[in-house]
Design an enzyme around this catalytic site. Structure first.
Site, PDB file in Angstrom:
ATOM      1  N   ASP A 237      10.711  -8.823  48.239  1.00 26.39           N
ATOM      2  CA  ASP A 237       9.257  -8.651  48.289  1.00 26.39           C
ATOM      3  C   ASP A 237       8.661  -8.310  46.928  1.00 26.39           C
ATOM      4  O   ASP A 237       7.532  -8.724  46.614  1.00 26.39           O
ATOM      5  CB  ASP A 237       8.846  -7.626  49.349  1.00 26.39           C
ATOM      6  CG  ASP A 237       9.574  -6.296  49.246  1.00 26.39           C
ATOM      7  OD1 ASP A 237      10.267  -6.042  48.243  1.00 26.39           O
ATOM      8  OD2 ASP A 237       9.435  -5.486  50.196  1.00 26.39           O
ATOM      9  N   ASN A 296      12.198   1.494  39.376  1.00 23.75           N
ATOM     10  CA  ASN A 296      11.833   1.924  40.729  1.00 23.75           C
ATOM     11  C   ASN A 296      11.268   3.334  40.688  1.00 23.75           C
ATOM     12  O   ASN A 296      11.875   4.231  40.101  1.00 23.75           O
ATOM     13  CB  ASN A 296      13.060   1.924  41.642  1.00 23.75           C
ATOM     14  CG  ASN A 296      13.335   0.579  42.253  1.00 23.75           C
ATOM     15  OD1 ASN A 296      13.447  -0.408  41.540  1.00 23.75           O
ATOM     16  ND2 ASN A 296      13.441   0.546  43.562  1.00 23.75           N
TER      17      ASN A 296
END
Length: 491
Positions: A237, A296
């Protein structure tokens, strides 16, 4: 006849089927057809995804599409990364897949890297070290289940396999496993041996834009669904979200802001040197020969947990409004601390963190929300500075996409702290990136630059300009906290 495209876009907390069409006004028009909740549940001692339920929801969405009068569609699937399904010799899943937030990998990374040094793994893969990477999940996998496994499939590849009967491993998601060799472009044999799996247990590697096939006839006998051709898009995604970013020119960065925040830039060659390793940046493979060089960050998972703990009494918009009434930076929090990955109570964990570090404790919904938003902005700004150091140039613009692009408070504070122009939107960048790959594959678009022009022409993108006078010195104080203060005070 204009083609009808459908993006199956599934995140860790929800999924949706988005219909996309190019109309006579030469703009991309989106229509949400079906939305459903997603989440993991405790099953057989682990946090697992109900993969059959996810697939059933996809068929429900396809039935709605058929009922709306669309008889022939093209479809692509994207989901979150790192998780996988073990498929037995009979072609059936062995068990429901375990979630990356499961506690089984708590010590796996340290154990594995005690034998294989981190710099050795990073030089091979260019992937950041996260305790839930597939490499460490497989290290902890049930050995009897692995012995029975014919194929290991990433979540979107498994869904595509169930729909079409064809099995592939798409590279944007496969790269997140921390097992692809940057130089060879294949799974690394040494790393596979370390976790007791073999190359032939993974279906063949394919690039984004590969046609997977048509939905199997048997599904048409069970559901009233349209004729559907499945394209293997950028199945991670984040890869789709980056493709769905309206980036233009040079020196732009992206922030895909959802359950996770992924901050970085798009490169044509990987950057896996010493500084990138020290800063724990990742080189995830992108579509069309690109690399997503990113970090992240915990992201809106924290506010999602808080919203649930308040029994959904407040919407996300209301929490942002309450936060805007509170002075920012009343406490410094390392939002990437592992304690925030999957706590029993996010509110209690935030308050305990502040208590142990001798800081003021946020108590009201507005105070808790501002503690999250202001520290996310601080972490974003800090990582932009790290990104600039690694790449050797200044980031000119930051494109924030995904659900977090709607949080004006967070966008503005980030712009002020990082001293960059922020362009917010589109919020459905992941679905859009999914659709763009389908459209390129079916020759409705020439290439990704053509697709990004389409994004800029089709969607309202908000601009936030930095005000350097508002938070003078705060970022420096936060950087000092991360470097010195947190280690001294937070236990």
């Amino acid at each position: 006849m204009k083609k009808t495209y459908v993006a199956v876009d599934i995140g860790a907390s929800s999924g949706r089927l988005m219909l996309g069409q190019l109309k006579d006004d030469k703009k991309l028009h989106l229509r949400e057809i079906h939305r459903f909740r997603n989440g993991f549940v405790k099953e057989n001692g682990h946090d697992r995804w109900n993969i059959d339920s996810i697939i059933d929801e996809i068929f429900k969405g396809l039935e709605k599409i058929k009922a709306a009068g669309f008889n022939d569609i093209i479809l692509g699937i994207d989901t979150w990364a790192v998780d996988y399904v073990l498929v037995g010799m009979d072609g059936e899943k062995i068990q429901d897949p375990i979630s990356y937030r499961d506690a089984r990998t708590k010590d796996a990374m340290n154990e594995l890297t005690s034998d294989l040094p981190r710099d050795y793994i990073y030089k091979k893969t260019g992937i950041q070290f996260l305790e839930f990477n597939t490499l460490y999940q497989l290290y902890e996998e049930n050995k009897k289940d692995l012995e029975k496994t014919d194929k290991i499939m990433m979540i979107p590849d498994y869904i595509g396999y169930i729909l079409t009967g064809n099995a592939v491993t798409e590279v944007t998601n496969a790269s997140t496993t921390q097992m692809l060799n940057l130089r060879e472009g294949l799974f690394d044999k040494n790393l596979l041996e370390k976790v007791n799996v073999s190359q032939d247990q993974f279906p063949r590697l394919v690039e984004s834009g590969t046609i997977l096939g048509n939905i199997r006839h048997k599904w048409h006998t069970l559901y009233d669904i349209p004729e559907t051709e499945v394209v293997t898009v950028a199945t991670h995604d984040t890869a789709s979200a980056v493709l769905g970013s309206p980036g233009k020119g040079d020196h732009w960065a992206f922030l895909s802001s959802g359950t996770w925040s992924l901050l970085g830039t798009e490169l044509n060659v990987p950057e896996n040197g010493h500084l990138a390793f020290e800063e724990n940046y990742t080189n995830e493979w992108g579509a069309y020969g690109t690399y997503r060089f990113l970090k992240n960050i915990m992201g809106l998972w924290m506010i999602q947990c808080v919203k649930r703990e308040f029994d959904n009494k407040y919407s996300f918009a209301q929490l942002a409004t309450l936060a805007s009434e509170v002075k920012p930076f009343q406490q410094f929090i390392n939002v990437n601390d592992e304690r925030f990955t999957n706590p029993e109570s996010m509110i209690d964990t935030i308050q305990d963190y502040c208590r142990k570090s001798g800081q003021s404790i946020p108590r009201t919904p507005g105070e808790i929300a501002m503690a999250i938003y202001s520290n996310l902005a601080l972490y974003y700004a800090n990582e932009i500075k790290s990104l600039e150091r690694i790449l050797g140039y200044q980031i000119k613009t930051l494109n924030i996409v995904g659900g977090g692009s709607n949080v004006k408070l967070l966008n503005q504070i980030t712009s002020d702290l990082a001293d960059v122009n922020v362009y917010a939107g589109p919020s459905e960048a992941t679905a859009i990136g999914n659709l763009l790959v389908q459209m390129i594959t079916k020759h409705d678009l020439d290439d990704i630059e053509d697709g990004r022009r389409l994004i800029r022409d089709s969607f309202d993108i908000k601009k936030f300009k930095p005000d350097l006078s508002k938070y003078v010195g705060v970022l420096n104080e936060y950087q000092s906290f991360l470097k010195h203060g947190e280690r001294m005070t937070v236990q």
